[in-house]
Design an enzyme around this catalytic site. Sequence first.
Site, PDB file in Angstrom:
ATOM      1  CD  GLU A 101      -2.660   1.391   2.505  1.00 32.82           C
ATOM      2  OE1 GLU A 101      -3.671   2.101   2.472  1.00 32.82           O
ATOM      3  OE2 GLU A 101      -2.255   0.814   3.542  1.00 32.82           O
TER       4      GLU A 101
ATOM      5  CG  ASP B  16      -2.331  15.529  -2.000  1.00 32.17           C
ATOM      6  OD1 ASP B  16      -3.157  16.137  -2.707  1.00 32.17           O
ATOM      7  OD2 ASP B  16      -1.585  16.105  -1.180  1.00 32.17           O
TER       8      ASP B  16
ATOM      9  CD  GLU C   6     -13.333   3.043   2.452  1.00 33.50           C
ATOM     10  OE1 GLU C   6     -14.225   2.391   1.889  1.00 33.50           O
ATOM     11  OE2 GLU C   6     -12.148   2.651   2.544  1.00 33.50           O
TER      12      GLU C   6
END
Length: 216
Positions: free
Chosen positions: A44, A118, A194
């Site tokens: 990730e 971003d 999230e």
Amino acid sequence: MRLRNKPWAKEKIASYPQYVAPNPEQYKGKWHELFGNDHPLHIEIGTGKGQFIVGMAKANPHINYIGIERYPSVIVSALDKLIENDLPNLRLLNVNAKDLERYFAKGDVERIYLNFSDPWPKKRHEKRRLTYKSFLQLYENILVDGGEIHFKTDNQGLFEYSLVSFSQYGLLLQYVSLDLHNSDFEGNIMTEYEEKFSAKGSRIYRCEVKYPNDKK
């Protein structure tokens, strides 16, 4: 996002080399030695405080994970989660994603996760977006043939831009959702962002793309 500086973060990171690899260059091409197995490796990029990558490692013990975050004051929160859970299939790297080829060889990685990156909305900052073509080339240089990118964002503009970028690069669209939390997708593990954005009613966008095996 305003980053709150934690001057003690670097020292804490250095105190846990078993969780945050201090010299990741030495594992280039041989990450299986660090994990002690030949399981697939997923990474990730921009792991933030680590909720997603820790959740994935818990849910999939047969897969090795690496969370990459450049800011010590952020990754230290992911380190706290890893210390608490002590997951043998998860490690962290406190490095910049633009240097991925210093740490990974071609074929080291099977899947890359990009979560709530971003958006860099100004045109002059396009090259900084993690779905810009130069980053897609960088990912290709460390992924297995046919490797995947799984991408999530709440930013519609970035999502639309990324779909175009993926297509122009020649990636194959495997899955797309324009409203993830109201879809039939199963097994979604949320990031901290999230949770915050969806609680405010923001729509979450998600897609999966694959590099074609025969791409030259």
